[in-house]
Write an enzyme that holds these catalytic residues in place. Structure first.
Site, PDB file in Angstrom:
ATOM      1  N   ARG A  64       9.003 -11.981 -11.247  1.00  0.00           N
ATOM      2  CA  ARG A  64       9.336 -12.215  -9.828  1.00  0.00           C
ATOM      3  C   ARG A  64       8.791 -11.092  -8.941  1.00  0.00           C
ATOM      4  NH1 ARG A  64      13.909 -10.669  -7.526  1.00  0.00           N
ATOM      5  NH2 ARG A  64      15.247 -11.145  -9.293  1.00  0.00           N
ATOM      6  N   TYR A  87       0.609 -24.992  12.454  1.00  0.00           N
ATOM      7  CA  TYR A  87       1.006 -25.947  11.424  1.00  0.00           C
ATOM      8  C   TYR A  87       2.473 -26.320  11.702  1.00  0.00           C
ATOM      9  CZ  TYR A  87       2.912 -27.392   6.949  1.00  0.00           C
ATOM     10  OH  TYR A  87       3.588 -28.066   5.974  1.00  0.00           O
ATOM     11  N   ASP A 119      -2.803 -16.378  10.739  1.00  0.00           N
ATOM     12  CA  ASP A 119      -2.866 -17.313   9.624  1.00  0.00           C
ATOM     13  C   ASP A 119      -4.344 -17.686   9.462  1.00  0.00           C
ATOM     14  OD1 ASP A 119      -2.971 -19.653   8.070  1.00  0.00           O
ATOM     15  OD2 ASP A 119      -0.954 -20.270   8.667  1.00  0.00           O
ATOM     16  N   LYS A 145      -4.821 -24.308   0.103  1.00  0.00           N
ATOM     17  CA  LYS A 145      -5.917 -25.020   0.758  1.00  0.00           C
ATOM     18  C   LYS A 145      -7.271 -24.535   0.233  1.00  0.00           C
ATOM     19  CE  LYS A 145      -2.519 -26.995   2.832  1.00  0.00           C
ATOM     20  NZ  LYS A 145      -1.538 -26.115   3.349  1.00  0.00           N
TER      21      LYS A 145
END
Ligand SMILES: Cc1ncc(COP(=O)(O)O)c(C=O)c1O
Length: 392
Positions: A55, A108, A177, A202
Site C-alpha cells: 500500500r 472531466y 491534469d 488513458k
C-alpha cells in the site's frame, strides 16, 4: 539528458538483480520481510530505505513512478489505483476547511463532481473561473488552482505558463491534469506548474486494459501526498497494473505522434463535411486555443469533438459507426466515441453543460491507431446517415 523516446524505454528500468530479468517483474506481494527486529525498527523509523508494504510502495509500482517522473521532468511521482484516487489524495493532502480551490473548466465530469459533492462537504470553497479573468478569481483563501488542458470534452486549451505565473506571484499551488496531452506533447512542470496529475488509465496505458493514476512534482510535495494519500486514504496501485502501464509507456511517444496525426486528418475531414456544424480540435486554426496549443504542445493529441446539431443526428451517427466503439474512456489504440451530454457529463447541470458546449448534438472521438483512411471512411458512412436523418 536523454530524449523523451529514450526515457520512455529506459527510465525506471534496471535489470532485476537476482535474475537479470530485463522487463520489470511483477512483485505480486502485499508485504516484504525485513529479516530481523533491528532492520524492521530502522525501516519504520525511516532510518533505512526499503519496501515494507505494497500500500505504501512496491518495486513494480516504483518503476512506474520513476518512469513517469522522468517523462514529466519531475523530481518524483506517486502512483494510485486510478486517476480519481490520485486527484482525491492530492486534494485531501493539500486542502483544509476554509481553503478555496479555483478551477478552469471544463473538467472531466468526475473531477467536477468530486469538487462539488465531496470537497465542498468538507468546507472547501470551489470557484469556477472559466469565464472570467483568473487573476480576479483569486482570493486570500485560494490554495490551489486546478486546470485540465486540453479539457474534456471540448478540447478547450488553457495557457499553462500564464496560470503558473499568476499562481506563483501569489504563493498559490497550481495543478494541471495532463491526461489528454501526456508528457509526450506537453510538460506542465517546465512551464512552472507545481503538480501534474494523470489518469494513467488513458494514454499512459494506451491499451484500454488497466486503471491507474499518479501525481508528479517536487519530491517534498510528492512525499506529503504519498504519506496522506496512501498511508491514510489507501488507493494504492496494484503491481500488475503498474506492469501493464510500464509496458504501455515504452511506446507512449510513438503512439502520441500517431494519435495526433490521425486526429488531425480526421479533424480536417470533419471540418470540410456539410453535416458537421463545428469541429473542436486544437490543431485546427479555427480552434480558439490554437495559438496557445501551438506554443505548449508538440502535437495536438488524439481527441476530437464534433457538433452535429441535434441529439437525433448524434444518435444516428454514433449507432452507425463501425471502428469507433461507443464507450467512455479514451487514449486507447482502439478508436472510441462518446456522447458526453447523455453519459460522462450527465450529472453536470443543463445550464453549465450548454454554456461549455456540451450540447445534445456533441460527439467526442478518441482517435485510435487504426489507419486514418479507414476511420475517415467509417465517419463518412455514419455522417451520411446523420445527414439523411436531418434532411428527412
Ligand atoms: C481528464 C481526466 N482526468 C481524470 C480522470 C479520472 O481518471 P480515472 O478514470 O482513471 O479514475 C479522467 C477519466 O475519464 C479524465 O478524463
Amino acid at each position: 539528458m536523454p530524449r523523451l523516446r529514450t526515457l520512455a524505454v529506459h527510465a525506471g528500468q534496471r535489470p532485476e538483480p537476482h535474475t537479470g530479468a530485463l522487463a520489470q517483474p511483477i512483485f505480486q506481494t502485499s508485504t516484504f520481510v525485513y529479516g530481523d527486529f533491528e532492520r524492521g525498527r530502522r525501516l519504520f523509523a525511516g532510518e533505512e530505505a526499503g519496501y515494507l508494504y505494497t500500500r505504501i510502495q512496491n518495486p513494480t509500482t516504483r518503476a512506474f513512478e520513476e518512469k513517469l517522473a522522468a517523462l514529466e521532468g519531475g523530481e518524483d511521482a506517486v502512483a494510485f489505483t486510478s486517476g480519481m484516487a490520485a486527484i482525491a489524495a492530492l486534494a485531501f493532502t493539500l486542502l483544509k476547511p476554509g481553503d478555496e480551490l479555483v478551477y478552469l473548466g471544463p473538467l472531466y465530469g468526475g473531477t467536477e463532481g468530486f469538487f462539488y459533492d465531496t470537497l465542498a462537504r468538507f468546507g472547501i470553497r470551489i470557484t469556477d473561473a472559466t469565464e472570467r479573468p483568473l487573476a480576479e478569481a483569486l482570493g486570500p483563501d485560494t490554495r490551489l488552482i486546478y486546470v485540465e488542458t486540453p479539457a474534456n470534452p471540448t478540447l478547450r486549451v488553457h495557457d499553462l505558463a500564464e496560470v503558473a505565473r499568476l499562481a506563483r506571484a501569489r504563493g498559490i499551488r497550481s495543478v494541471a491534469d495532463n491526461t489528454f496531452a501526456t508528457p509526450a506533447l506537453t510538460r506542465p512542470l517546465e512551464l512552472g506548474i507545481d503538480l501534474v496529475v494523470h489518469s494513467a488509465t488513458k494514454y499512459l496505458s494506451g491499451h484500454g486494459d488497466t486503471l491507474g493514476g499518479a501525481v508528479v512534482g517536487p519530491a517534498e510535495l510528492v512525499d506529503e501526498i504519498r504519506a496522506e494519500g496512501l498511508r491514510h486514504l489507501g488507493g494504492a496501485q496494484s503491481p500488475f497494473d503498474a506492469f501493464l502501464l510500464l509496458r504501455g509507456m515504452k511506446t507512449l511517444v510513438l503512439r502520441m505522434e500517431a494519435h495526433s496525426e490521425g486526429a488531425m486528418r480526421v479533424a480536417r475531414f470533419l471540418e470540410g463535411h456539410p453535416a458537421v456544424r463545428r469541429v473542436y480540435y486544437p490543431g485546427l486554426e479555427s480552434h480558439p486555443g490554437h495559438a496557445v496549443a501551438a506554443r505548449q504542445m508538440r502535437a495536438f493529441g488524439g481527441m476530437v469533438a464534433l457538433e452535429l446539431g441535434s441529439e437525433a443526428a448524434a444518435r444516428a451517427f454514433l449507432d452507425r459507426l463501425r471502428y469507433f466503439a461507443q464507450a467512455v474512456s479514451l487514449g486507447d489504440v482502439d478508436s472510441l466515441a462518446t456522447h458526453p451530454y447523455s453519459t460522462t457529463h450527465q450529472l453536470v447541470s443543463e445550464e453549465v453543460r450548454l454554456r461549455q458546449g456540451v450540447t445534445p448534438g456533441l460527439v467526442r472521438l478518441s482517435v485510435g491507431l487504426e489507419d486514418p483512411e479507414d476511420l475517415i471512411e467509417d465517419l463518412e458512412r455514419a455522417l451520411a446517415r446523420a445527414a439523411a436523418l436531418e434532411a428527412g
